[in-house]
Motif scaffolding. Structure first.
Motif, short mmCIF file in Angstrom:
data_model
loop_
_atom_site.label_atom_id
_atom_site.label_comp_id
_atom_site.label_asym_id
_atom_site.label_seq_id
_atom_site.Cartn_x
_atom_site.Cartn_y
_atom_site.Cartn_z
N GLU A 60 37.72 -28.29 -100.57
CA GLU A 60 38.01 -27.09 -99.76
C GLU A 60 39.00 -26.17 -100.48
O GLU A 60 38.84 -24.94 -100.46
CB GLU A 60 38.57 -27.51 -98.40
CG GLU A 60 38.86 -26.36 -97.47
CD GLU A 60 37.63 -25.58 -97.04
OE1 GLU A 60 37.75 -24.35 -96.87
OE2 GLU A 60 36.55 -26.19 -96.89
N ARG A 68 37.06 -24.49 -103.21
CA ARG A 68 36.07 -23.56 -102.67
C ARG A 68 36.74 -22.29 -102.16
O ARG A 68 36.24 -21.19 -102.36
CB ARG A 68 35.30 -24.26 -101.54
CG ARG A 68 34.10 -23.53 -101.01
CD ARG A 68 32.91 -23.52 -101.96
NE ARG A 68 32.46 -24.80 -102.42
CZ ARG A 68 31.49 -25.52 -101.87
NH1 ARG A 68 30.86 -25.10 -100.82
NH2 ARG A 68 31.14 -26.67 -102.40
N THR A 69 37.89 -22.41 -101.52
CA THR A 69 38.62 -21.25 -101.01
C THR A 69 39.09 -20.36 -102.16
O THR A 69 38.94 -19.14 -102.10
CB THR A 69 39.80 -21.71 -100.14
OG1 THR A 69 39.29 -22.45 -99.03
CG2 THR A 69 40.62 -20.53 -99.63
N ARG A 109 36.00 -18.65 -103.53
CA ARG A 109 35.49 -17.65 -102.58
C ARG A 109 36.31 -16.37 -102.66
O ARG A 109 35.77 -15.27 -102.73
CB ARG A 109 35.53 -18.20 -101.15
CG ARG A 109 34.96 -17.21 -100.13
CD ARG A 109 35.45 -17.47 -98.74
NE ARG A 109 36.89 -17.38 -98.69
CZ ARG A 109 37.66 -18.14 -97.91
NH1 ARG A 109 37.13 -19.06 -97.12
NH2 ARG A 109 38.96 -17.99 -97.92
N ASP A 110 37.63 -16.50 -102.69
CA ASP A 110 38.48 -15.32 -102.74
C ASP A 110 38.31 -14.55 -104.06
O ASP A 110 38.24 -13.31 -104.06
CB ASP A 110 39.95 -15.71 -102.53
CG ASP A 110 40.21 -16.27 -101.14
OD1 ASP A 110 39.33 -16.15 -100.24
OD2 ASP A 110 41.29 -16.85 -100.93
N SER A 147 26.78 -13.89 -100.33
CA SER A 147 28.14 -13.73 -99.82
C SER A 147 29.11 -14.40 -100.79
O SER A 147 28.69 -15.20 -101.65
CB SER A 147 28.28 -14.37 -98.44
OG SER A 147 28.14 -15.78 -98.55
N GLU A 188 31.10 -16.68 -99.97
CA GLU A 188 31.02 -18.11 -99.64
C GLU A 188 29.84 -18.77 -100.36
O GLU A 188 29.96 -19.86 -100.92
CB GLU A 188 30.88 -18.29 -98.13
CG GLU A 188 31.16 -19.68 -97.64
CD GLU A 188 32.63 -20.09 -97.78
OE1 GLU A 188 32.87 -21.17 -98.34
OE2 GLU A 188 33.52 -19.35 -97.32
N ALA A 192 30.61 -18.97 -104.04
CA ALA A 192 31.62 -20.00 -104.30
C ALA A 192 30.96 -21.38 -104.32
O ALA A 192 31.28 -22.22 -105.17
CB ALA A 192 32.73 -19.94 -103.26
N ALA A 193 30.03 -21.63 -103.39
CA ALA A 193 29.32 -22.91 -103.37
C ALA A 193 28.51 -23.08 -104.66
O ALA A 193 28.51 -24.16 -105.27
CB ALA A 193 28.42 -23.00 -102.15
#
Length: 195
Positions: free
Chosen positions: A124, A127-128, A131-132, A149, A151, A154-155
Motif C-alpha cells: 500500500e 502503491r500510494t 499513484r501520486d 487512472s 490508480e 500505479a498497479a
C-alpha cells in the motif's frame, strides 16, 4: 541511542543480512543472535517472534527506499527524467538486497495470514507513492483521457517493477532492456507532444 535501541538495530541489521544471504527459511533465534552479537533470548524479548523481527526488518528497509523515492518524485523535474532515475535504481536496489528481502517475506506470508496484513501495508505504501507520482505524470502529459487512472497506472507500474526485480533475482532479464527502452521512447514522445 539507548542500549535497547542499539540492540534492536543490531537484530534488524542481522535479520536483513541473513534474509539477503540465506533467505527466510530456517532463520533461527540462534542465527540472529550470532549475526548480531546479542543473546538469543533477546529476539523474543524485543520482538515477540522471529516473524515479527523479519517484518520489522522489511518495514525499516522499505522506509529507506521509499524516502529516496519520495525525494525523487517530489523534485521539480519532468516525469520522464524521474522515471529514468527510478529505473537507474534497479541495479542499486538489487545490490542492496531489498527485492530479495521483500520476495522472501511475501513467500512466507502466502501461508501465514497474520503476516499478510503487514505485507499489504508495504504494498500500500508503494502503491500510494506511485499513484501520486503518476497522477502528476498524467497531468504533465495531458493523459486524463487515456483511459488509465493514476490508480490503474500505479498497479501496472508496481507489478512491472516487482516482476522485473523478481526475474532478475533468478538471473533472468530477457526483454528487460527492450522494454525499458520502449518505455523511455514513449515518454520522450510524450514530452515532445506536450512541449
Amino acid at each position: 541511542m539507548t542500549k535497547r535501541e542499539t540492540n534492536i538495530e543490531a537484530f534488524l541489521d542481522a535479520a536483513e543480512q541473513l534474509l539477503i544471504r540465506e533467505g527466510a527459511a530456517g532463520i533461527s533465534t540462534r542465527q540472529l543472535a550470532a549475526e548480531s552479537g546479542q543473546n538469543h533470548g533477546l529476539v523474543h524479548y524485543y520482538f515477540g517472534s522471529v516473524d515479527e523481527l523479519l517484518l520489522q526488518t522489511l518495514e525499516r528497509f522499505t522506509e529507506r527506499i521509499l524516502a529516496r523515492q519520495r525525494e525523487l518524485y517530489g523534485a521539480e523535474a519532468p516525469f520522464a527524467e524521474k522515471w529514468r532515475t527510478a529505473m537507474g535504481y534497479i541495479d542499486e536496489d538489487l545490490a542492496s538486497g531489498y527485492p530479495k528481502v521483500w520476495a522472501e517475506l511475501e513467500a512466507l506470508a502466502w501461508n501465514r495470514p497474520e503476516m499478510q496484513v503487514r505485507l499489504r501495508a508495504v504494498d500500500e505504501r508503494w502503491r500510494t507513492l506511485l499513484r501520486d507520482a503518476l497522477a502528476d505524470a498524467i497531468e504533465e502529459y495531458d493523459l486524463a483521457e487515456s483511459g488509465f487512472s493514476a490508480e490503474a497506472l500505479a498497479a501496472l507500474v508496481m507489478q512491472f517493477n516487482k516482476g522485473l526485480l523478481f526475474e532478475r533475482l533468478v538471473g533472468f532479464d530477457r526483454g528487460h532492456t527492450e522494454l525499458l527502452d520502449a518505455i523511455e521512447g514513449w515518454l520522450v514522445s510524450l514530452q515532445r507532444v506536450n512541449a
